[in-house]
Design an enzyme around this catalytic site. Structure first.
Site, PDB file in Angstrom:
ATOM      1  N   ASN A 121      -6.158 -17.314  17.650  1.00 11.49           N
ATOM      2  CA  ASN A 121      -7.437 -17.473  16.807  1.00 11.49           C
ATOM      3  C   ASN A 121      -7.853 -16.275  17.001  1.00 11.49           C
ATOM      4  O   ASN A 121      -7.570 -15.064  17.367  1.00 11.49           O
ATOM      5  CB  ASN A 121      -8.209 -18.825  17.057  1.00 11.49           C
ATOM      6  CG  ASN A 121      -7.989 -19.735  16.421  1.00 11.49           C
ATOM      7  OD1 ASN A 121      -8.761 -18.884  15.070  1.00 11.49           O
ATOM      8  ND2 ASN A 121      -7.548 -20.895  16.031  1.00 11.49           N
ATOM      9  N   ARG A 122      -9.710 -16.281  16.384  1.00 13.95           N
ATOM     10  CA  ARG A 122     -10.248 -15.473  15.997  1.00 13.95           C
ATOM     11  C   ARG A 122     -11.104 -14.986  17.445  1.00 13.95           C
ATOM     12  O   ARG A 122     -12.057 -15.907  18.274  1.00 13.95           O
ATOM     13  CB  ARG A 122     -10.793 -15.578  15.149  1.00 13.95           C
ATOM     14  CG  ARG A 122      -9.500 -15.772  13.938  1.00 13.95           C
ATOM     15  CD  ARG A 122     -11.268 -16.441  12.584  1.00 13.95           C
ATOM     16  NE  ARG A 122     -10.016 -16.194  11.382  1.00 13.95           N
ATOM     17  CZ  ARG A 122      -8.978 -16.649  11.252  1.00 13.95           C
ATOM     18  NH1 ARG A 122      -9.039 -18.127  11.573  1.00 13.95           N
ATOM     19  NH2 ARG A 122      -8.239 -17.204   9.671  1.00 13.95           N
ATOM     20  N   HIS A 160      -2.446 -12.652   8.259  1.00 12.57           N
ATOM     21  CA  HIS A 160      -1.800 -12.927   7.394  1.00 12.57           C
ATOM     22  C   HIS A 160      -0.795 -13.160   6.206  1.00 12.57           C
ATOM     23  O   HIS A 160      -1.315 -13.813   4.661  1.00 12.57           O
ATOM     24  CB  HIS A 160      -2.219 -14.600   7.289  1.00 12.57           C
ATOM     25  CG  HIS A 160      -2.745 -15.582   8.833  1.00 12.57           C
ATOM     26  ND1 HIS A 160      -1.156 -16.447   9.151  1.00 12.57           N
ATOM     27  CD2 HIS A 160      -3.533 -16.045   9.511  1.00 12.57           C
ATOM     28  CE1 HIS A 160      -1.439 -16.464  10.403  1.00 12.57           C
ATOM     29  NE2 HIS A 160      -2.604 -16.902  10.583  1.00 12.57           N
ATOM     30  N   HIS A 173      -5.335 -13.147  17.044  1.00 13.21           N
ATOM     31  CA  HIS A 173      -4.262 -13.534  18.221  1.00 13.21           C
ATOM     32  C   HIS A 173      -3.463 -12.653  18.812  1.00 13.21           C
ATOM     33  O   HIS A 173      -2.367 -11.795  18.560  1.00 13.21           O
ATOM     34  CB  HIS A 173      -2.886 -13.675  16.472  1.00 13.21           C
ATOM     35  CG  HIS A 173      -2.502 -14.674  15.669  1.00 13.21           C
ATOM     36  ND1 HIS A 173      -3.541 -16.083  16.295  1.00 13.21           N
ATOM     37  CD2 HIS A 173      -2.238 -15.664  14.779  1.00 13.21           C
ATOM     38  CE1 HIS A 173      -3.670 -17.508  15.798  1.00 13.21           C
ATOM     39  NE2 HIS A 173      -3.347 -16.793  14.545  1.00 13.21           N
ATOM     40  N   HIS A 196       3.294 -20.131  17.920  1.00 14.00           N
ATOM     41  CA  HIS A 196       2.805 -20.895  16.370  1.00 14.00           C
ATOM     42  C   HIS A 196       4.062 -20.549  15.553  1.00 14.00           C
ATOM     43  O   HIS A 196       4.472 -19.761  14.836  1.00 14.00           O
ATOM     44  CB  HIS A 196       2.692 -18.848  16.143  1.00 14.00           C
ATOM     45  CG  HIS A 196       2.061 -18.622  15.006  1.00 14.00           C
ATOM     46  ND1 HIS A 196       1.966 -19.251  13.295  1.00 14.00           N
ATOM     47  CD2 HIS A 196       0.430 -18.534  14.809  1.00 14.00           C
ATOM     48  CE1 HIS A 196       0.881 -18.810  12.181  1.00 14.00           C
ATOM     49  NE2 HIS A 196      -0.068 -18.621  13.383  1.00 14.00           N
ATOM     50  N   THR A 197       4.747 -21.336  15.636  1.00 15.00           N
ATOM     51  CA  THR A 197       5.701 -21.869  15.007  1.00 15.00           C
ATOM     52  C   THR A 197       5.612 -22.881  13.574  1.00 15.00           C
ATOM     53  O   THR A 197       4.525 -23.268  13.397  1.00 15.00           O
ATOM     54  CB  THR A 197       7.067 -23.029  15.874  1.00 15.00           C
ATOM     55  OG1 THR A 197       5.821 -24.422  15.546  1.00 15.00           O
ATOM     56  CG2 THR A 197       7.538 -22.629  16.951  1.00 15.00           C
ATOM     57  N   TYR A 198       6.116 -22.537  12.707  1.00 12.37           N
ATOM     58  CA  TYR A 198       6.141 -22.684  11.109  1.00 12.37           C
ATOM     59  C   TYR A 198       7.240 -24.035  11.245  1.00 12.37           C
ATOM     60  O   TYR A 198       8.456 -23.967  11.515  1.00 12.37           O
ATOM     61  CB  TYR A 198       6.409 -22.096  10.166  1.00 12.37           C
ATOM     62  CG  TYR A 198       4.885 -21.199  10.175  1.00 12.37           C
ATOM     63  CD1 TYR A 198       3.982 -21.528   9.314  1.00 12.37           C
ATOM     64  CD2 TYR A 198       5.128 -19.934  10.913  1.00 12.37           C
ATOM     65  CE1 TYR A 198       3.381 -20.692   9.450  1.00 12.37           C
ATOM     66  CE2 TYR A 198       3.707 -19.152  10.739  1.00 12.37           C
ATOM     67  CZ  TYR A 198       2.831 -19.425  10.081  1.00 12.37           C
ATOM     68  OH  TYR A 198       1.425 -18.377   9.925  1.00 12.37           O
ATOM     69  N   GLN A 256      -4.826 -26.246  16.894  1.00 11.09           N
ATOM     70  CA  GLN A 256      -5.378 -25.159  15.128  1.00 11.09           C
ATOM     71  C   GLN A 256      -3.888 -26.667  14.712  1.00 11.09           C
ATOM     72  O   GLN A 256      -3.281 -25.549  14.678  1.00 11.09           O
ATOM     73  CB  GLN A 256      -5.280 -24.572  15.375  1.00 11.09           C
ATOM     74  CG  GLN A 256      -5.447 -23.520  14.096  1.00 11.09           C
ATOM     75  CD  GLN A 256      -7.092 -23.218  13.818  1.00 11.09           C
ATOM     76  OE1 GLN A 256      -8.277 -23.485  14.820  1.00 11.09           O
ATOM     77  NE2 GLN A 256      -6.903 -22.282  12.677  1.00 11.09           N
ATOM     78  N   GLU A 313      -1.181 -25.669  16.168  1.00 10.66           N
ATOM     79  CA  GLU A 313      -1.032 -24.471  17.834  1.00 10.66           C
ATOM     80  C   GLU A 313      -1.514 -25.425  18.951  1.00 10.66           C
ATOM     81  O   GLU A 313      -3.056 -25.298  18.156  1.00 10.66           O
ATOM     82  CB  GLU A 313      -1.683 -23.445  16.595  1.00 10.66           C
ATOM     83  CG  GLU A 313      -1.066 -22.786  15.659  1.00 10.66           C
ATOM     84  CD  GLU A 313      -1.609 -22.113  14.956  1.00 10.66           C
ATOM     85  OE1 GLU A 313      -2.811 -20.587  15.678  1.00 10.66           O
ATOM     86  OE2 GLU A 313      -1.831 -21.664  14.329  1.00 10.66           O
TER      87      GLU A 313
END
Length: 358
Positions: free
Chosen positions: A80-81, A106, A122, A192-194, A296, A323
């Site tokens: 994250n940030r 992204h 990240h 970070h799986t989609y 997330q 996430e």
């Protein structure tokens, strides 16, 4: 469980990449690369026994090296940030690579920032998802290891990270992360799986039903960072405590970008339900349990249209990203659970995907 491995390709600097395959007796097969500890395939049956890959990914190492979105990768040192691309720890200020803001990774689109602020996203310029890990198979586990040198991406301390993966006959995919550091350092790891339960090439997730049993969420400021408040989900567009069809809520999120929000769970190290996703047409469901204090939830707004594996096209709102991680920008928020990890202690995280049929 059966674990095999095969050659996947070579990185641009000539390193050989191995693909490890974890399979159980129910037809589930999960493939993981030692490049970026990347989950490249998740093959699961539907209600009719048809097996599909529900995980976005690519066919080549080159694509994982070059394409945006962190697809399938292991995220660290800090997921994250980190606001402003810097933090102060023990009276020393660390300036990080600023890759989020005007030029969001992204997909290269302008992100949240009306004020053109710059953040570290990240892990920085080259996160753990772009590193070669060492792999070994021990009993029923795949163990991947990465050593992040002191000063890498300007983070303090040598960080030794181990990711252990298991797949059992209860259709549970277990991910156990541990880490030790030589100096105090922020650490926040995630995967970070989609996911698209209809298949990675289905193209839309609005017919998915999502439940996130969180009573609070973190509102964001114009700079895309948490304001420091925790707001109740009750009465808001972010209330996903009951099963909710994404078609009914994604377009109602005030930002117009769908979900890219952090949901707060119990702040303890117990394994707890963080999310359940269902896809009635195929009958598949996925549950995620984690020891992390929150989740997330991202519905892939910033994913640019691009070619995926096996002829698929990926684009906005084609996948769900769950996430499990600590609160975003915790290093600047004293009210949030800390992400600062100390020498002599072991960071641990356990996250479990459970696959099933409705």
């Amino acid at each position: 469980m059966k674990i095999t491995n095969d050659y996947f390709g070579k990185t641009k600097d000539g390193q050989q990449v191995t693909c490890y395959s974890l399979a159980n007796s129910h037809g589930i097969n999960i493939k993981i690369l030692d490049f970026g500890a990347t989950i490249t395939e998740i093959n699961v049956p539907d209600k009719n026994g048809v097996i599909n890959d529900i995980n976005l990914g690519f066919n080549t190492v080159e694509e994982y090296e070059e394409k945006p979105g962190y697809i399938g990768g292991f995220i660290g040192r800090v997921a994250n940030r980190i606001g402003g691309g810097e933090f102060t720890l023990d009276d020393e200020t660390y300036k990080l690579y600023q890759n989020n803001g005007q030029h969001c990774l992204h997909g290269g689109q302008v992100g949240f920032n009306k004020n053109n602020g710059q953040h570290c996203l990240h892990g920085g310029q080259v996160g753990f998802n772009k590193k070669m890990w060492t792999g070994e198979v021990t009993n029923d586990s795949l163990i991947l290891k990465y050593v992040s040198p002191d000063g890498e991406e300007n983070f303090p301390g040598e960080l030794i990270v181990t990711a252990e993966y298991q797949l059992n006959d209860d259709n549970e995919f277990l991910m156990l992360y541990t880490a030790t550091t030589s100096k105090a350092s922020p650490v926040n790891l995630t995967e970070h799986t989609y996911i698209n339960l209809a298949g990675h090439d289905y193209g839309c997730i609005k017919d998915h039903i999502v439940t996130i049993p969180a009573s609070y969420w973190l509102p964001l400021g114009d700079d895309g960072l948490p304001t420091g408040e925790r707001q109740p989900v009750e009465g808001s567009d972010y209330d996903l405590r009951l099963p909710t069809c994404l078609a009914d809520v994604v377009d109602k999120i005030p930002t117009g970008r769908g979900f890219e929000n952090y949901f707060c769970l119990e702040d303890n190290k117990d394994l707890k339900l963080a999310a359940r996703v269902e896809h009635p047409p195929t009958g598949r469901y996925l549950e995620l349990h984690t020891t992390e204090p929150g989740l997330q939830f991202y519905t892939s707004y910033y994913l640019p249209e691009m070619a995926g594996k096996n002829g698929a096209t990926y684009k906005q709102f084609c996948a769900i990203d769950l996430e499990a991680q600590h609160y975003p920008d915790s290093i600047h928020q004293p009210n949030f659970p800390t992400t600062v990890h100390q020498p002599g202690k072991t960071y641990t995280q356990k996250t479990v995907y459970t696959f099933g049929i409705l």
